[in-house]
Scaffold this motif. Structure first.
Motif, PDB file in Angstrom:
ATOM      1  N   UNK A  31       0.855  -1.186   0.000  1.00 50.36           N
ATOM      2  CA  UNK A  31       0.000   0.000   0.000  1.00 50.36           C
ATOM      3  C   UNK A  31       0.890   1.234   0.000  1.00 50.36           C
ATOM      4  N   UNK A  32       0.320   2.377  -0.403  1.00 50.74           N
ATOM      5  CA  UNK A  32       1.076   3.625  -0.396  1.00 50.74           C
ATOM      6  C   UNK A  32       0.757   4.369   0.903  1.00 50.74           C
ATOM      7  N   UNK A  33       1.646   4.312   1.877  1.00 52.95           N
ATOM      8  CA  UNK A  33       1.401   5.032   3.125  1.00 52.95           C
ATOM      9  C   UNK A  33       1.768   6.503   2.980  1.00 52.95           C
ATOM     10  N   UNK A  34       1.344   7.332   3.943  1.00 54.62           N
ATOM     11  CA  UNK A  34       1.735   8.746   3.934  1.00 54.62           C
ATOM     12  C   UNK A  34       3.136   8.916   4.498  1.00 54.62           C
ATOM     13  N   UNK A  35       3.437   8.139   5.545  1.00 53.35           N
ATOM     14  CA  UNK A  35       4.751   8.194   6.183  1.00 53.35           C
ATOM     15  C   UNK A  35       5.306   6.783   6.291  1.00 53.35           C
ATOM     16  N   UNK A  36       6.610   6.653   6.122  1.00 49.38           N
ATOM     17  CA  UNK A  36       7.266   5.353   6.285  1.00 49.38           C
ATOM     18  C   UNK A  36       8.568   5.527   7.057  1.00 49.38           C
ATOM     19  N   UNK A  37       8.971   4.461   7.716  1.00 45.67           N
ATOM     20  CA  UNK A  37      10.285   4.440   8.350  1.00 45.67           C
ATOM     21  C   UNK A  37      11.198   3.606   7.462  1.00 45.67           C
ATOM     22  N   UNK A  38      12.298   4.166   7.048  1.00 41.96           N
ATOM     23  CA  UNK A  38      13.246   3.487   6.175  1.00 41.96           C
ATOM     24  C   UNK A  38      13.871   2.304   6.924  1.00 41.96           C
ATOM     25  N   UNK A  39      13.873   1.116   6.312  1.00 44.52           N
ATOM     26  CA  UNK A  39      14.510  -0.025   6.971  1.00 44.52           C
ATOM     27  C   UNK A  39      16.031   0.065   6.988  1.00 44.52           C
ATOM     28  N   UNK A  40      16.593   0.985   6.219  1.00 44.01           N
ATOM     29  CA  UNK A  40      18.052   1.143   6.190  1.00 44.01           C
ATOM     30  C   UNK A  40      18.569   2.119   7.231  1.00 44.01           C
ATOM     31  N   UNK A  41      18.071   3.356   7.162  1.00 42.58           N
ATOM     32  CA  UNK A  41      18.575   4.404   8.074  1.00 42.58           C
ATOM     33  C   UNK A  41      17.630   4.657   9.251  1.00 42.58           C
ATOM     34  N   UNK A  42      16.444   4.038   9.234  1.00 41.93           N
ATOM     35  CA  UNK A  42      15.444   4.125  10.304  1.00 41.93           C
ATOM     36  C   UNK A  42      14.903   5.543  10.534  1.00 41.93           C
ATOM     37  N   UNK A  43      15.016   6.402   9.517  1.00 43.88           N
ATOM     38  CA  UNK A  43      14.442   7.743   9.614  1.00 43.88           C
ATOM     39  C   UNK A  43      13.042   7.740   9.035  1.00 43.88           C
ATOM     40  N   UNK A  44      12.181   8.605   9.563  1.00 46.80           N
ATOM     41  CA  UNK A  44      10.809   8.742   9.111  1.00 46.80           C
ATOM     42  C   UNK A  44      10.788   9.636   7.882  1.00 46.80           C
ATOM     43  N   UNK A  45      10.006   9.257   6.883  1.00 46.95           N
ATOM     44  CA  UNK A  45       9.926  10.054   5.667  1.00 46.95           C
ATOM     45  C   UNK A  45       8.496  10.180   5.172  1.00 46.95           C
ATOM     46  N   UNK A  46       8.220  11.282   4.504  1.00 50.32           N
ATOM     47  CA  UNK A  46       6.938  11.545   3.870  1.00 50.32           C
ATOM     48  C   UNK A  46       6.986  10.969   2.468  1.00 50.32           C
ATOM     49  N   UNK A  47       5.992  10.161   2.103  1.00 49.32           N
ATOM     50  CA  UNK A  47       5.965   9.522   0.795  1.00 49.32           C
ATOM     51  C   UNK A  47       5.400  10.493  -0.226  1.00 49.32           C
ATOM     52  N   UNK A  48       6.139  10.709  -1.313  1.00 50.33           N
ATOM     53  CA  UNK A  48       5.656  11.552  -2.406  1.00 50.33           C
ATOM     54  C   UNK A  48       5.286  10.658  -3.576  1.00 50.33           C
ATOM     55  N   UNK A  49       4.201  11.013  -4.264  1.00 54.47           N
ATOM     56  CA  UNK A  49       3.763  10.190  -5.385  1.00 54.47           C
ATOM     57  C   UNK A  49       3.923  10.927  -6.686  1.00 54.47           C
TER      58      UNK A  49
END
Length: 49
Positions: A31-49
Motif C-alpha cells: 500500500x502507499x502510506x503517507x509516512x514510512x520508516x526506512x529499513x536502512x537508516x530508520x528515519x521517518x519520511x513523507x511519501x511523495x507520489x
C-alpha cells in the motif's frame, strides 16, 4: 496422449510499490502510506507520489 481434468483455481494479484529513501535503500510496500520508516537508516519520511 493423456488427458487430465483439474479444477481451475483463483489467483489474486497484488500491486507492489517500490519505495526509495534518500539514503539509497529501496524496498517494496503493498500500500502507499503517507509516512514510512526506512529499513536502512530508520528515519521517518513523507511519501511523495
Amino acid at each position: 496422449m493423456e488427458v487430465h481434468e483439474e479444477e481451475l483455481r483463483t489467483v489474486t494479484a497484488q500491486r507492489m510499490y517500490k519505495m526509495r529513501c534518500e539514503c539509497g535503500r529501496s524496498w517494496f510496500e503493498l500500500e502507499v502510506p503517507k509516512f514510512v520508516e526506512c529499513p536502512g537508516c530508520h528515519k521517518l519520511g513523507l511519501v511523495s507520489t
